[in-house]
Design a protein around this motif. Structure first.
Motif, PDB file in Angstrom:
ATOM      1  N   VAL A 138       0.857  -1.181   0.000  1.00  0.00           N
ATOM      2  CA  VAL A 138       0.000   0.000   0.000  1.00  0.00           C
ATOM      3  C   VAL A 138       0.897   1.236   0.000  1.00  0.00           C
ATOM      4  O   VAL A 138       2.015   1.191   0.525  1.00  0.00           O
ATOM      5  CB  VAL A 138      -0.963   0.049   1.212  1.00  0.00           C
ATOM      6  CG1 VAL A 138      -1.981  -1.066   1.160  1.00  0.00           C
ATOM      7  CG2 VAL A 138      -0.217   0.021   2.516  1.00  0.00           C
ATOM      8  N   ASP A 139       0.411   2.317  -0.590  1.00  0.00           N
ATOM      9  CA  ASP A 139       1.194   3.549  -0.562  1.00  0.00           C
ATOM     10  C   ASP A 139       0.880   4.329   0.714  1.00  0.00           C
ATOM     11  O   ASP A 139       0.079   3.884   1.551  1.00  0.00           O
ATOM     12  CB  ASP A 139       0.993   4.352  -1.846  1.00  0.00           C
ATOM     13  CG  ASP A 139      -0.373   5.005  -1.974  1.00  0.00           C
ATOM     14  OD1 ASP A 139      -1.200   4.935  -1.040  1.00  0.00           O
ATOM     15  OD2 ASP A 139      -0.610   5.610  -3.039  1.00  0.00           O
ATOM     16  N   SER A 140       1.493   5.486   0.866  1.00  0.00           N
ATOM     17  CA  SER A 140       1.325   6.246   2.111  1.00  0.00           C
ATOM     18  C   SER A 140      -0.090   6.792   2.290  1.00  0.00           C
ATOM     19  O   SER A 140      -0.458   7.193   3.388  1.00  0.00           O
ATOM     20  CB  SER A 140       2.349   7.379   2.191  1.00  0.00           C
ATOM     21  OG  SER A 140       2.160   8.294   1.131  1.00  0.00           O
ATOM     22  N   ALA A 141      -0.882   6.777   1.213  1.00  0.00           N
ATOM     23  CA  ALA A 141      -2.285   7.197   1.313  1.00  0.00           C
ATOM     24  C   ALA A 141      -3.213   6.016   1.575  1.00  0.00           C
ATOM     25  O   ALA A 141      -4.426   6.177   1.653  1.00  0.00           O
ATOM     26  CB  ALA A 141      -2.704   7.910   0.023  1.00  0.00           C
ATOM     27  N   GLY A 142      -2.643   4.818   1.705  1.00  0.00           N
ATOM     28  CA  GLY A 142      -3.439   3.623   1.968  1.00  0.00           C
ATOM     29  C   GLY A 142      -3.990   2.946   0.727  1.00  0.00           C
ATOM     30  O   GLY A 142      -4.753   1.993   0.828  1.00  0.00           O
ATOM     31  N   LYS A 143      -3.581   3.397  -0.454  1.00  0.00           N
ATOM     32  CA  LYS A 143      -4.049   2.819  -1.719  1.00  0.00           C
ATOM     33  C   LYS A 143      -3.218   1.580  -2.062  1.00  0.00           C
ATOM     34  O   LYS A 143      -1.986   1.598  -1.962  1.00  0.00           O
ATOM     35  CB  LYS A 143      -3.936   3.863  -2.835  1.00  0.00           C
ATOM     36  CG  LYS A 143      -4.494   3.409  -4.169  1.00  0.00           C
ATOM     37  CD  LYS A 143      -4.404   4.512  -5.210  1.00  0.00           C
ATOM     38  CE  LYS A 143      -3.027   4.461  -5.818  1.00  0.00           C
ATOM     39  NZ  LYS A 143      -2.787   5.397  -6.888  1.00  0.00           N
ATOM     40  N   SER A 144      -3.881   0.504  -2.469  1.00  0.00           N
ATOM     41  CA  SER A 144      -3.182  -0.720  -2.858  1.00  0.00           C
ATOM     42  C   SER A 144      -2.274  -0.476  -4.054  1.00  0.00           C
ATOM     43  O   SER A 144      -2.633   0.247  -4.976  1.00  0.00           O
ATOM     44  CB  SER A 144      -4.180  -1.827  -3.212  1.00  0.00           C
ATOM     45  OG  SER A 144      -4.845  -2.258  -2.055  1.00  0.00           O
ATOM     46  N   VAL A 145      -1.096  -1.098  -4.016  1.00  0.00           N
ATOM     47  CA  VAL A 145      -0.135  -1.030  -5.108  1.00  0.00           C
ATOM     48  C   VAL A 145       0.034  -2.455  -5.623  1.00  0.00           C
ATOM     49  O   VAL A 145       0.221  -3.379  -4.823  1.00  0.00           O
ATOM     50  CB  VAL A 145       1.223  -0.459  -4.617  1.00  0.00           C
ATOM     51  CG1 VAL A 145       2.260  -0.458  -5.737  1.00  0.00           C
ATOM     52  CG2 VAL A 145       1.043   0.937  -4.045  1.00  0.00           C
ATOM     53  N   PRO A 146      -0.043  -2.669  -6.947  1.00  0.00           N
ATOM     54  CA  PRO A 146       0.088  -4.035  -7.477  1.00  0.00           C
ATOM     55  C   PRO A 146       1.420  -4.672  -7.081  1.00  0.00           C
ATOM     56  O   PRO A 146       2.484  -4.051  -7.191  1.00  0.00           O
ATOM     57  CB  PRO A 146       0.009  -3.843  -8.998  1.00  0.00           C
ATOM     58  CG  PRO A 146      -0.642  -2.517  -9.204  1.00  0.00           C
ATOM     59  CD  PRO A 146      -0.253  -1.688  -8.012  1.00  0.00           C
TER      60      PRO A 146
END
Length: 170
Positions: A138-146
């Motif tokens: 996940v990135d620092s904004a909480g969004k999933s990263v493949p």
């Protein structure tokens, strides 16, 4: 998390099920050893290779942290009751996208992906030596990263597709 203690070049944590030995500097391996019913059974995972000389520090929660272990990335190790977690924190867009963890595969054993996206290391009889939970990022904004694991010989490589898309870094 299980608290760590430092002595003789290692951080260690011991629970009723597992002893975790974490190196206090880079280019060594994390060793997980069973206690209790199967004393002495070990699973060894190397940290990703680096040319940097990095000394570990402990965070207030007991996490062992290797700052700027790789270009643009920190590595951290946490110990739990019956497992350990190796985390890689990508600090910037130029951080690598692949992180290789060499594991000890017994003679005649194998590394096998699971349907859920994890990885198992098995001995020649199919008995569990160790494993990796499904890959996640996940990135620092909480969004999933493949992300995914690739198996290359005795290495489990986590591939993080952070260069594609709008990823927020710490």
């Amino acid at each position: 998390k299980i608290p760590v203690k430092h002595h003789a070049g290692w951080f260690s944590a011991t629970s009723s099920a597992l002893k975790t030995a974490i190196p206090d500097s880079d280019n060594r391996s994390v060793r997980l050893s069973s206690v209790g019913n199967q004393p002495g059974k070990s699973f060894i995972v190397s940290l990703p290779k680096t040319n940097n000389v990095v000394n570990a520090a402990t965070a207030s929660d007991g996490t062992v942290v290797y700052p700027e272990y790789l270009q643009g990335a920190d590595v951290a190790v946490q110990s739990f009751e019956d497992s350990a977690r190796i985390l890689t924190v990508l600090n910037r867009a130029d951080a690598p996208s692949e992180y290789a963890y060499r594991v000890n595969v017994p003679k005649g054993g194998k590394i096998q992906k699971t349907q859920e996206g994890g990885v198992l290391v098995l001995d020649r009889r199919g008995g569990l030596v160790g494993g990796f939970a499904p890959a996640w990022a996940v990135d620092s904004a909480g969004k999933s990263v493949p992300t995914r694991y690739d198996i290359r010989g005795n290495q489990i490589v986590q591939v993080v597709n952070h260069a594609q898309g709008n990823v927020s870094y710490p």
